[in-house]
Motif scaffolding. Structure first.
Motif, short mmCIF file in Angstrom:
data_model
loop_
_atom_site.label_atom_id
_atom_site.label_comp_id
_atom_site.label_asym_id
_atom_site.label_seq_id
_atom_site.Cartn_x
_atom_site.Cartn_y
_atom_site.Cartn_z
N GLY A 143 0.80 -1.22 0.00
CA GLY A 143 0.00 0.00 0.00
C GLY A 143 0.83 1.27 0.00
N ASP A 144 2.16 1.14 -0.01
CA ASP A 144 3.03 2.32 -0.08
C ASP A 144 3.13 2.83 -1.52
OD1 ASP A 144 3.63 2.71 2.54
OD2 ASP A 144 5.53 1.61 2.51
N PHE A 145 3.18 4.15 -1.63
CA PHE A 145 3.37 4.79 -2.94
C PHE A 145 4.61 5.68 -2.80
CE2 PHE A 145 0.89 7.28 -6.48
CZ PHE A 145 2.01 7.26 -7.27
N LEU A 146 5.70 5.24 -3.44
CA LEU A 146 6.97 5.94 -3.32
C LEU A 146 7.25 6.78 -4.56
CD1 LEU A 146 9.93 6.32 -2.09
CD2 LEU A 146 10.54 4.30 -3.43
N ALA A 147 7.60 8.05 -4.34
CA ALA A 147 8.06 8.88 -5.46
C ALA A 147 9.58 8.99 -5.37
CB ALA A 147 7.43 10.26 -5.39
N ILE A 148 10.24 8.78 -6.51
CA ILE A 148 11.69 8.95 -6.56
C ILE A 148 11.96 10.28 -7.23
CG2 ILE A 148 13.89 7.98 -7.29
CD1 ILE A 148 12.46 5.32 -7.66
N LEU A 149 12.67 11.15 -6.54
CA LEU A 149 13.00 12.45 -7.12
C LEU A 149 14.51 12.58 -7.26
CD1 LEU A 149 10.62 14.88 -5.19
CD2 LEU A 149 10.25 13.77 -7.37
N GLY A 150 14.92 13.32 -8.27
CA GLY A 150 16.34 13.53 -8.48
C GLY A 150 16.57 14.22 -9.80
N ALA A 151 17.71 14.85 -9.95
CA ALA A 151 18.03 15.53 -11.20
C ALA A 151 18.27 14.49 -12.29
CB ALA A 151 19.28 16.39 -11.00
N ASN A 152 18.38 14.95 -13.54
CA ASN A 152 18.71 14.03 -14.63
C ASN A 152 20.03 13.33 -14.32
OD1 ASN A 152 16.48 14.97 -15.98
ND2 ASN A 152 17.65 16.54 -17.08
N GLY A 153 20.06 12.03 -14.54
CA GLY A 153 21.29 11.29 -14.32
C GLY A 153 21.54 10.93 -12.87
N LEU B 168 19.95 10.49 -0.88
CA LEU B 168 20.11 11.57 0.10
C LEU B 168 19.17 11.38 1.27
CD1 LEU B 168 20.38 14.76 -2.15
CD2 LEU B 168 22.23 13.43 -1.11
N SER B 169 17.93 10.97 0.96
CA SER B 169 17.02 10.68 2.06
C SER B 169 15.89 9.80 1.58
CB SER B 169 16.47 11.98 2.67
OG SER B 169 15.28 12.36 2.03
N PHE B 170 15.28 9.11 2.52
CA PHE B 170 14.15 8.25 2.21
C PHE B 170 13.24 8.21 3.42
CE2 PHE B 170 12.23 4.12 3.05
CZ PHE B 170 11.39 4.01 1.97
N GLY B 171 11.94 8.25 3.20
CA GLY B 171 11.02 8.12 4.33
C GLY B 171 9.66 8.66 3.99
N SER B 172 8.88 8.97 5.02
CA SER B 172 7.53 9.42 4.76
C SER B 172 7.58 10.82 4.16
CB SER B 172 6.72 9.44 6.05
OG SER B 172 7.13 10.53 6.83
N LEU B 173 6.58 11.12 3.36
CA LEU B 173 6.53 12.38 2.63
C LEU B 173 6.67 13.57 3.58
CD1 LEU B 173 5.93 13.99 0.01
CD2 LEU B 173 3.52 13.77 0.56
N HIS B 174 5.90 13.55 4.68
CA HIS B 174 5.84 14.72 5.53
C HIS B 174 7.15 14.99 6.25
CE1 HIS B 174 1.76 15.13 4.44
NE2 HIS B 174 1.52 13.88 4.79
N GLU B 175 7.80 13.91 6.68
CA GLU B 175 9.05 14.12 7.42
C GLU B 175 10.23 14.47 6.53
OE1 GLU B 175 9.56 10.61 9.73
OE2 GLU B 175 7.58 10.87 10.63
N ASN B 176 10.17 14.02 5.29
CA ASN B 176 11.37 14.13 4.46
C ASN B 176 11.35 15.23 3.42
OD1 ASN B 176 13.38 11.71 4.92
ND2 ASN B 176 11.29 11.08 5.40
N LEU B 177 10.16 15.79 3.19
CA LEU B 177 10.09 16.83 2.17
C LEU B 177 10.39 18.19 2.78
CD1 LEU B 177 9.44 17.60 -0.74
CD2 LEU B 177 7.09 17.97 -0.02
N ASN C 130 2.93 8.54 -0.34
CA ASN C 130 3.18 8.64 1.10
C ASN C 130 4.66 8.47 1.46
OD1 ASN C 130 3.26 5.94 0.46
ND2 ASN C 130 2.43 5.26 2.42
N LYS C 131 5.47 8.00 0.48
CA LYS C 131 6.90 7.86 0.74
C LYS C 131 7.67 8.61 -0.33
CE LYS C 131 6.84 5.01 4.29
NZ LYS C 131 6.72 3.56 4.22
N ILE C 132 8.84 9.08 0.04
CA ILE C 132 9.61 9.85 -0.93
C ILE C 132 11.10 9.51 -0.80
CG2 ILE C 132 9.96 11.90 0.55
CD1 ILE C 132 9.15 13.48 -2.10
N MET C 133 11.78 9.52 -1.95
CA MET C 133 13.22 9.24 -1.95
C MET C 133 13.92 10.28 -2.81
SD MET C 133 15.26 6.03 -3.64
CE MET C 133 14.49 4.78 -2.64
N PHE C 134 15.01 10.80 -2.31
CA PHE C 134 15.80 11.75 -3.09
C PHE C 134 17.12 11.11 -3.50
CE2 PHE C 134 12.97 14.38 -0.60
CZ PHE C 134 12.53 15.30 -1.55
N LEU C 135 17.41 11.18 -4.79
CA LEU C 135 18.66 10.62 -5.30
C LEU C 135 19.52 11.73 -5.88
CD1 LEU C 135 17.54 7.46 -7.33
CD2 LEU C 135 18.76 7.46 -5.16
#
Lengths: 245, 314
Positions: A27-37, A209-218, A198-203
């Motif tokens: 039931g988790d929905f993870l968005a991966i964010l990061g610049a090109n490459g 760089l970070s991973f976790g729940s949207l509210h805590e990590n954004l 509900n989950k977010i990851m920054f690459l």
């Protein structure tokens, strides 16, 4: 539960993903964010078996996805790629039915379900080559759903979709999440990304760089660090914009 | 749909019917019944051989078009047939009569891999690159073939036979050596029909959809080389059947390989049986090489496809 542990990937001797670790529940929905490459697409390719890791594992319910044969893995993981092309005039219905390949073609019901969910009934006999960009996108999403995956990987799922179908897609994804699907998606448009996840990851440069729940990590800080740009948040609406010079 | 499939069946039966009786020697039904040697020893194996070769080249074309994701791929245009012919002439040169089919297979496999390696760019095979690589390989191998033919001391006529194909020397021997390989490969490819459909998405996405791409590709490369090889070993280089047939079947019955493969066999077999009947009746009692007839019909179709595809590329 999907648990990715110590995954590193190299292309031509250069590390493009470095020691990635994260865990997702049903039931988790993870968005991966990061610049090109940054390694976003590589992570999608890794989980779908296209690239092999130097080290690490990705276990889903005790099974390492990274060492499964393609057909078995495709029963668990389905992918909606950002850009694909196809030759020869298959019909929409035939293409959606290709999602049943891992099951030896069985599963008429799932194909019908996917066609209905993406509102493709009227297009079912149309040739794939005659479709618009948005229609084509809906067909490949339907094809992935017909695969009845446990994990859905999306690379830029809303590109080409107009607002109506973006709304339809997010509503559908919500429904699937409630049934326990895990969704991992790459987004370029930040504000859209924050809908429904509900989950977010920054690459950045292959590192997490970070991973976790949207509210805590954004935070604005992590966004600035990820993209190397100055970003401001609209206090009233919560949207994020590039800072005007 | 069913009616169109039936049409292909009827064409095949019509071609066989024409082919049975037409030729430098006209044969009547009565003569067939009473065991005419011209019919049983010469014409019948010739027809079966023409069917097998037409079917094989069309199958090979269907598979190569899917494998290279390119509608203009076929064994002749890519130089695979020329590679097979070079293999055959090497086995003749070395007097290894038992190995004609084997050398033909090695030759076709070699040229197929070579064309692929030359044309591939980041996993894609752009149409222009593929065709140019085919032209280059064809030029090189045809020259090599001519050279080898002179070395084995064949007259120009023999060279003509290899370059333009003929069923003039077809025997039961060709049928007995080739047909089991053709049948085996056909059933193997039919088992790969679903894989071929998915392979149209390209290696990467096909893998994501569950196809064991490396294994399937290997199997498809070997199969298409094998059926091209047995065709060339028995009747020389015959172009364009492998290009035209799959396109006609797609227009008539759709692109699904579960339908495309069996009907390519029927239509391709029918086309070549008919072309062979023409080749031996047009300037009877002499024979025109059958590859001239398929080229006269197929090359304009190739130009049409090329223009159509360039338009859709733009």
């Amino acid at each position: 539960m999907l648990e990715v542990k110590g995954v590193s990937v190299a292309y031509n001797g250069k590390l493009v993903l470095k020691d990635i670790n994260f865990r997702l529940e049903k039931g988790d929905f993870l968005a991966i964010l990061g610049a090109n490459g940054a390694g976003k697409s590589t992570l999608i390719k890794l989980l779908s078996g296209v690239v092999k890791p130097l080290s690490g594992s990705a276990c889903f319910e005790g099974v390492d996805l990274l060492s499964l044969p393609p057909r078995e893995r495709a029963k668990i993981v389905a992918v909606v790629p950002q850009e694909v092309n196809f030759i020869f005039p298959f019909s929409v219905e035939e293409v959606v039915a290709m999602g049943r390949y891992p099951y030896g073609g069985r599963g008429r019901k799932e194909v019908e379900w996917a066609i209905t969910k993406l509102a493709l009934e009227d297009l079912r006999n149309r040739s794939l080559s005659s479709l618009s960009g948005g229609e084509f996108k809906r067909v490949i999403i339907a094809k992935a759903l017909a695969q009845t995956p446990k994990i859905l990987l999306l690379d830029e799922p809303i590109s080409h979709l107009d607002l109506k179908y973006q709304a339809l897609l997010f509503k559908l994804l919500r429904e699937l999440l409630d049934r326990g699907l895990i969704i991992i998606s790459v987004f370029h448009e930040l504000n859209i990304a924050f809908q429904g996840i509900n989950k977010i990851m920054f690459l950045k440069d292959g590192e997490m760089l970070s991973f976790g729940s949207l509210h805590e990590n954004l935070t604005l800080n992590i966004l600035r660090k990820t993209f190397d740009v100055d970003i401001v948040k609209c206090e009233s609406c919560g949207n994020i914009y590039l800072k005007n010079e | 749909m069913k009616r169109r499939g039936l049409l292909i069946f009827l064409l095949l039966i019509f071609s066989i019917f024409i082919s049975l009786f037409e030729g430098s020697v006209r044969i009547s039904l009565g003569e067939i019944m009473t065991g005419s040697p011209v019919f049983w020893k010469i014409r019948l194996p010739r027809i079966i051989n023409a069917f097998m070769v037409g079917a094989s080249l069309s199958l090979s074309g269907s598979v190569l078009q899917a494998l290279f994701r390119n509608p203009l791929a076929e064994p002749y245009l890519l130089g695979v047939s020329a590679g097979a012919a070079v293999g055959v002439s090497i086995s003749i040169l070395l007097k290894l009569a038992w190995s004609i089919e084997l050398c033909s297979f090695l030759g076709s496999m070699f040229s197929l891999i070579l064309v692929y390696k030359i044309a591939v760019r980041n996993g894609f095979l752009p149409t222009e690159d593929l065709l140019l690589a085919g032209v280059a390989i064809n030029a090189l191998l045809s020259a090599l073939l001519g050279f080898l033919m002179y070395m084995v001391g064949r007259e120009l006529h023999g060279l003509l036979f290899w370059m333009w194909g003929s069923f003039g020397t077809s025997s039961w021997g060709n049928v007995i050596r080739g047909f089991p390989i053709f049948l085996f490969t056909f059933f193997l490819l039919v088992r790969h029909a679903d894989d071929l459909n998915i392979m149209l998405w390209g290696d990467e996405h096909a893998l994501q959809m569950g196809v064991d791409v490396r294994r399937v590709k290997k199997s498809l490369l070997i199969s298409s080389s094998l059926i091209t090889a047995i065709s060339v070993a028995s009747s020389g280089i015959i172009g364009f059947v492998g290009l035209v047939t799959p396109h006609i079947v797609r227009i008539m019955l759709g692109p699904d390989h579960k339908v495309l493969l069996p009907f390519s066999v029927l239509l391709g077999g029918g086309i070549l049986v008919l072309a062979d009947a023409l080749s031996r009746s047009l300037v009877s009692p002499a024979e025109v090489p059958v590859g001239l007839i398929t080229a006269l019909g197929g090359a304009p179709f190739f130009i049409y496809l090329l223009r159509k595809w360039r338009k859709s590329d733009a």
